[in-house]
Design a protein around this motif. Structure first.
Motif, PDB file in Angstrom:
ATOM      1  N   SER A  92      -2.333  -0.339  -0.756  1.00 42.91           N
ATOM      2  CA  SER A  92      -3.031  -1.372  -1.742  1.00 42.91           C
ATOM      3  C   SER A  92      -1.965  -1.750  -2.849  1.00 42.91           C
ATOM      4  CB  SER A  92      -4.217  -0.892  -2.122  1.00 42.91           C
ATOM      5  OG  SER A  92      -5.282  -0.699  -1.039  1.00 42.91           O
ATOM      6  N   LEU A  95       0.675  -3.919  -1.333  1.00 40.84           N
ATOM      7  CA  LEU A  95      -0.062  -5.275  -0.970  1.00 40.84           C
ATOM      8  C   LEU A  95       0.029  -6.097  -2.249  1.00 40.84           C
ATOM      9  CD1 LEU A  95      -1.123  -7.446   0.820  1.00 40.84           C
ATOM     10  CD2 LEU A  95      -3.469  -6.127   0.663  1.00 40.84           C
ATOM     11  N   THR A 151       4.653  -9.754   2.199  1.00 36.83           N
ATOM     12  CA  THR A 151       3.119  -9.612   2.687  1.00 36.83           C
ATOM     13  C   THR A 151       3.112  -9.283   4.057  1.00 36.83           C
ATOM     14  OG1 THR A 151       2.555 -11.206   0.914  1.00 36.83           O
ATOM     15  CG2 THR A 151       0.972 -10.949   2.613  1.00 36.83           C
ATOM     16  N   THR A 152       4.198  -9.996   5.045  1.00 32.34           N
ATOM     17  CA  THR A 152       4.020  -9.798   6.243  1.00 32.34           C
ATOM     18  C   THR A 152       4.707  -8.352   6.592  1.00 32.34           C
ATOM     19  OG1 THR A 152       4.189 -12.124   6.661  1.00 32.34           O
ATOM     20  CG2 THR A 152       4.921 -10.520   8.380  1.00 32.34           C
ATOM     21  N   GLN A 154       4.446  -5.555   4.894  1.00 30.96           N
ATOM     22  CA  GLN A 154       3.554  -4.621   4.500  1.00 30.96           C
ATOM     23  C   GLN A 154       2.506  -4.339   5.585  1.00 30.96           C
ATOM     24  OE1 GLN A 154      -0.045  -4.728   3.281  1.00 30.96           O
ATOM     25  NE2 GLN A 154       0.020  -6.737   4.152  1.00 30.96           N
ATOM     26  N   GLU A 155       2.330  -5.179   6.308  1.00 31.84           N
ATOM     27  CA  GLU A 155       1.156  -5.208   7.204  1.00 31.84           C
ATOM     28  C   GLU A 155       1.240  -3.817   8.005  1.00 31.84           C
ATOM     29  OE1 GLU A 155       0.973  -8.535   9.422  1.00 31.84           O
ATOM     30  OE2 GLU A 155       0.313 -10.053   7.733  1.00 31.84           O
ATOM     31  N   HIS A 157       1.925  -1.004   7.434  1.00 30.96           N
ATOM     32  CA  HIS A 157       1.330   0.432   6.553  1.00 30.96           C
ATOM     33  C   HIS A 157       0.093   0.465   6.995  1.00 30.96           C
ATOM     34  CE1 HIS A 157       4.628  -0.818   3.625  1.00 30.96           C
ATOM     35  NE2 HIS A 157       4.775   0.417   3.985  1.00 30.96           N
ATOM     36  N   TRP A 158      -0.885  -0.535   7.266  1.00 34.99           N
ATOM     37  CA  TRP A 158      -2.246  -0.249   7.609  1.00 34.99           C
ATOM     38  C   TRP A 158      -2.313   0.442   9.070  1.00 34.99           C
ATOM     39  CZ3 TRP A 158      -5.113  -0.262   3.400  1.00 34.99           C
ATOM     40  CH2 TRP A 158      -4.519  -0.826   2.496  1.00 34.99           C
ATOM     41  N   LYS A 159      -1.667  -0.006   9.993  1.00 34.63           N
ATOM     42  CA  LYS A 159      -1.440   0.656  11.268  1.00 34.63           C
ATOM     43  C   LYS A 159      -1.055   1.919  11.327  1.00 34.63           C
ATOM     44  CE  LYS A 159      -0.918  -3.928  13.603  1.00 34.63           C
ATOM     45  NZ  LYS A 159       0.261  -4.839  14.567  1.00 34.63           N
ATOM     46  N   HIS A 179       8.465   0.234  12.398  1.00 34.92           N
ATOM     47  CA  HIS A 179       8.536  -0.403  11.138  1.00 34.92           C
ATOM     48  C   HIS A 179       9.885  -0.387  10.383  1.00 34.92           C
ATOM     49  CE1 HIS A 179       7.205  -1.577   6.818  1.00 34.92           C
ATOM     50  NE2 HIS A 179       7.381  -0.342   6.715  1.00 34.92           N
TER      51      HIS A 179
END
Length: 201
Positions: A92, A95, A151-152, A154-155, A157-159, A179
């Protein structure tokens, strides 16, 4: 990291000690540590200078990093299974930094996120090797040279968090490796500055 001291700048212990209001001993130790991280170079009769960190340096470091974190993801999955609150909090923060386009904060939180996973692997040799590559410095240099959409970027990390929460080490390792290999979102930057990374799909 800021570029205040460009490559080739001579680093004189006495001058730095005076500037920082300290003795030369701590400065000498710091320069030795920076040399170990390959950020400065010391030559006989020439002294210590800021070393240029080249695109090839960054490329090689990140190729090694991808392999290390693939292993870290596999080993850390049991540790994070059902318990990823710390990773979510750090993701977070990444992000938030991305939304603010704050490269310094992004790099700091991103490196902390990946370090948490490496620490979760509970392998001191792996952690020591990972730390020795000074990724926060290299990441900031990389980001400042590129035109990456944070922003793109960092996506991913959630996966990774999702795989670790499920205890799927194989998947977490694969996602970490992909990644890191594919981090430069700008293809022209990848080819011009870093060289072609191997694909993991």
């Amino acid at each position: 990291m800021s570029g205040e001291l460009p490559p080739g700048t001579r680093l004189i212990e006495l001058h730095i000690a005076r500037e920082l209001n300290t003795s030369q001993g701590p400065v000498r130790e710091a320069l030795c540590e920076l040399e170990g991280l390959e950020l400065v170079v010391t030559e006989p009769y020439k002294g210590t200078r800021v070393r240029e960190v080249t695109p090839q340096d960054i490329r090689e470091a990140y190729m090694v990093r991808a392999m290390l974190e693939d292993l870290a993801g596999q080993l850390a999955a049991p540790y994070f299974k059902g318990s990823v609150a710390t990773l979510e909090k750090t993701a977070s923060a990444i992000l938030d930094a991305a939304h603010r386009k704050d490269v310094t904060a992004y790099a700091r939180h991103d490196v902390n996120f990946h370090r948490l996973i490496v620490e979760g692997a509970s392998n001191r040799i792996l952690l020591r090797t990972w730390n020795s590559l000074a990724f926060e410095v290299r990441l900031q240099m990389w980001l400042r040279r590129s035109n990456i959409n944070l922003t793109t970027a960092q996506e991913a990390h959630w996966k990774i968090i999702e795989a670790l929460e499920q205890g799927d080490g194989k998947r977490a390792g694969e996602l970490l490796q992909k990644h890191i290999f594919n981090f430069p979102a700008n293809p022209s930057f990848l080819l011009t500055h870093i060289g072609k990374m191997p694909q993991t799909d």
